[in-house]
Design a protein around this motif. Structure first.
Motif, PDB file in Angstrom:
ATOM      1  N   ASP A  34      44.399  28.933  21.088  1.00  0.00           N
ATOM      2  CA  ASP A  34      45.379  28.968  22.282  1.00  0.00           C
ATOM      3  C   ASP A  34      44.730  27.919  23.329  1.00  0.00           C
ATOM      4  O   ASP A  34      43.806  28.130  23.882  1.00  0.00           O
ATOM      5  CB  ASP A  34      45.688  30.084  22.831  1.00  0.00           C
TER       6      ASP A  34
ATOM      7  N   TYR B  22      55.015  37.243  32.539  1.00  0.00           N
ATOM      8  CA  TYR B  22      54.056  36.426  31.787  1.00  0.00           C
ATOM      9  C   TYR B  22      53.325  37.441  30.699  1.00  0.00           C
ATOM     10  O   TYR B  22      52.962  37.136  29.884  1.00  0.00           O
ATOM     11  CB  TYR B  22      53.222  35.927  32.615  1.00  0.00           C
TER      12      TYR B  22
ATOM     13  N   ASP C 134      52.462  37.611  26.895  1.00  0.00           N
ATOM     14  CA  ASP C 134      51.206  37.588  26.222  1.00  0.00           C
ATOM     15  C   ASP C 134      51.087  39.029  25.412  1.00  0.00           C
ATOM     16  O   ASP C 134      50.055  38.801  24.399  1.00  0.00           O
ATOM     17  CB  ASP C 134      50.105  37.293  27.158  1.00  0.00           C
TER      18      ASP C 134
ATOM     19  N   GLN D 291      42.982  33.360  35.120  1.00  0.00           N
ATOM     20  CA  GLN D 291      43.821  34.316  34.416  1.00  0.00           C
ATOM     21  C   GLN D 291      43.229  35.637  33.551  1.00  0.00           C
ATOM     22  O   GLN D 291      43.730  36.106  32.869  1.00  0.00           O
ATOM     23  CB  GLN D 291      44.595  33.413  33.541  1.00  0.00           C
TER      24      GLN D 291
HETATM   25  N1  ARG Z   1      50.907  27.554  30.745  1.00  0.00           N
HETATM   26  C1  ARG Z   1      49.822  28.242  31.388  1.00  0.00           C
HETATM   27  C2  ARG Z   1      49.193  27.338  32.524  1.00  0.00           C
HETATM   28  O1  ARG Z   1      49.420  26.510  32.595  1.00  0.00           O
HETATM   29  C3  ARG Z   1      48.740  28.611  30.395  1.00  0.00           C
HETATM   30  C4  ARG Z   1      48.997  29.299  29.277  1.00  0.00           C
HETATM   31  C5  ARG Z   1      47.881  29.871  28.443  1.00  0.00           C
HETATM   32  N2  ARG Z   1      48.121  30.744  27.407  1.00  0.00           N
HETATM   33  C6  ARG Z   1      48.617  31.844  27.207  1.00  0.00           C
HETATM   34  N3  ARG Z   1      48.557  32.543  26.105  1.00  0.00           N
HETATM   35  N4  ARG Z   1      48.699  32.724  28.251  1.00  0.00           N
HETATM   36  O2  ARG Z   1      48.342  28.153  33.438  1.00  0.00           O
END
Ligand code: ARG
Length: 585
Positions: free
Chosen positions: A123, A320, A324, A348
């Motif tokens: 990912d 979110y 996930d 994160q």
């Molecule tokens: N779209 C998110 C960002 O820009 C990152 C996503 C990463 N992948 C996940 N499975 N959460 O911060």
């Protein structure tokens, strides 16, 4: 080599156990390390020191016993005892030479293919829709892509997952704004919205300033979630425009993502209701003031109580985290992943740990499947503060790449070469993209790093231009030596000079560098390896002439083979980082 020596020591132990010279229950973790100083051989082990106590023997005598019973091996020229009970191993230079010959003869530079290929989901990149990619996405994109390349080279089944942010309440205002733009110009979406950031800003401004617009936007959110055709079409247009913008960046950067790798947040939307229901049924999630919450014992609030993670808001919206949870479950159940690697910035981390904690408690993914967060720090400006434009905005990736190209062209223009302008432009492009990527890849990813144009474009030090230059230098040696392809190489590698041995020793460590990237997700170790290899090559080339009088035919052939192996590893190593090499520069 380490593995080989480990195996030899393993055999020695079982021989000694059988003979009753060592207690049968001994099962040490045999450690073999590279030595820092050639005087101590190439590899060393502290096994005797480790075993002395449990075996009730003097460490030095035990080391001698081990050495006396070591099986013959073509790798090892000799062993020596050192210090209180270390064993040093000296590699056989004939064997080393034959390894280099094997590297030259093999397309894969003799790198083995994985014995048990795994299915590995990676990912990475994962920008957000209707937003321009910014420098934070550069790190995720290039680091993730380097790891993908290493894993694929090892023969694993890699599934690239670009988890784009393509769902959420912001789409209401984006659709409402696009609708208004289309009224003025029906082709506005096809023309690609040159500036996504501006589009996003305008939507937000209207949303904040105009209550009628805001009402329409909120209505669109509800409709979109309900599967309304018009809203879905508008949403799809926004996704497509963003993907076009991103693809241009990927192509320029030689990042191997394409639209077919997109598995965005929206994909998991249909699974969320079922997951929340299941978590409630399992007794893991409970209702709290209208929201659905999972309380996690391992995370405490300020007041010491288990922390609550909301998985469905009061208004029915999902979060979110919910996505996930569904995503990890999907990757295991549907994609059959053995490993899932997430390249997301370190802020994160807690988010992921909480999602996975729920995933494990609910039994969605077994512990045997490894979910890995490969976190990275931020990109900082020279002042040590987050990297920003002069006016304080986020730096668009396209602008960064444009600047890199300008700077590289200016640098190359100053060099005195007989290259045509077209060739120079092509080279500038490779140097620029290589420099930007390498600057990022070469830093240990876990910490923040300082972005510095002068450093990354320098032809000296641990930079892409330095490595690209080392490669072109070997190509020029070949041109001068009338070597058109590896097929012209004669003879075999014979290692005599110390500089040859150092270089050969570095060359055979290529596979270790690949493993660092594939197993640990640490491309900077590949960078360091290639940098050290180039250094070893430069010293070799100074100490060991090729086309000079007095050099024997055998020596010349052998040295050209060492050059060929170095060029092969540099090219392959850089290509595993997604960086191009060229014949001249
Ligand atoms: N779209 C998110 C960002 O820009 C990152 C996503 C990463 N992948 C996940 N499975 N959460 O911060």
């Amino acid at each position: 080599m380490k593995e080989h020596i480990q195996a030899l020591l393993e055999q020695t132990l079982s021989i000694l156990k059988q003979q009753g010279k060592l207690p049968a229950e001994l099962a040490p973790r045999i450690q073999v390390d590279r030595t820092k100083d050639k005087a101590h051989g190439d590899l060393a082990t502290n096994l005797a020191l480790l075993l002395a106590k449990p075996a009730g023997q003097n460490p030095r005598a035990l080391a001698q016993l081990l050495v006396d019973n070591l099986p013959e091996s073509e790798l090892v020229a000799k062993t020596e005892l050192a210090g209180p009970g270390f064993i040093n191993f000296f590699l056989d230079s004939n064997w080393l030479g034959s390894q280099i010959d094997a590297m030259v003869a093999d397309d894969r530079a003799n790198v083995p293919v994985a014995e048990h290929p795994q299915t590995i989901v990676v990912d990475y990149s994962a920008p957000n829709v209707a937003k321009e990619m910014h420098v934070g996405h550069l790190r995720s994109s290039v680091i993730g892509d380097a790891v993908v390349r290493a894993l694929e080279f090892q023969g694993h089944n890699v599934i690239r997952a670009n988890h784009i942010g393509d769902w959420g309440t912001q789409f209401g205002m984006l659709i409402a704004h696009l609708e208004e733009l289309e009224k003025e110009n029906p082709d506005v979406a096809d023309s690609g919205l040159s500036d996504l950031e501006q589009f996003y800003r305008e939507s937000k401004q209207k949303y904040d300033a105009d209550p009628v617009f805001a009402e329409r936007a909120r209505n669109y959110v509800v409709k979109l979630q309900g599967g309304d055709t018009y809203c879905l079409t508008m949403w799809q247009k926004l996704v497509n425009i963003t993907l076009q913008h991103n693809q241009a960046v990927y192509d320029r950067l030689n990042v191997s993502l394409t639209p077919k790798h997109v598995m965005g947040e929206s994909m998991y939307n249909p699974m969320l209701a079922g997951i929340v229901e299941d978590l409630q049924q399992q007794g893991l999630a409970v209702e709290d003031e209208g929201a659905i919450v999972v309380y996690l014992d391992e995370y405490k609030n300020k007041d010491g109580n288990p922390m609550g993670v909301i998985i469905r808001k009061k208004d029915g919206g999902y979060l979110y985290t919910t996505t996930d949870i569904a995503c990890a479950k999907y990757r295991y159940e549907q994609l059959k992943a053995d490993r899932v690697l997430y390249f997301i910035d370190s802020r994160q981390h807690q988010h992921l740990m909480q999602a996975w904690s729920i995933v494990h408690k609910a039994g969605y993914v077994p512990e045997s499947v490894s979910l890995e967060h490969h976190a990275f720090g931020m990109m900082l400006g020279k002042d040590g503060r987050p990297f920003k434009t002069r006016t304080g905005g986020t730096v668009r990736l396209v602008d960064l790449l444009d600047e890199a190209q300008e700077r590289a062209s200016a640098l190359l223009a100053k060099r005195d070469t007989d290259l045509s302008d077209a060739e120079k432009a092509e080279i500038a492009c490779r140097v620029a993209m290589g420099a930007v990527k390498y600057a990022d890849l070469s830093k240990s990813r876990t910490t923040d790093y300082i972005f510095d144009w002068d450093n990354m474009l320098s032809f000296e030090g641990n930079t892409a231009p330095y490595l690209q230059y080392a490669y072109t230098r070997i190509q020029s040696i070949f041109r001068k030596s009338d070597i058109v392809s590896d097929a012209n190489l004669q003879g075999k590698v014979i290692i005599n000079a110390p500089a040859e041995e150092v270089l050969a020793n570095k060359l055979v460590q290529f596979n270790d560098a690949i493993k660092s990237v594939a197993d640990k997700g640490l491309p900077h170790l590949m960078c360091l390896y290639l940098y050290e290899l180039s250094g070893a090559f430069m010293s070799f080339y100074e100490a060991c002439p090729i086309n000079k009088e007095g050099v024997s035919i055998e020596e010349r052939s052998s040295r050209l083979r060492l050059c060929a192996a170095t060029a092969k590893v540099l090219k392959q190593g850089l290509s595993l980082l997604g960086i191009d090499t060229m014949e001249r520069m």
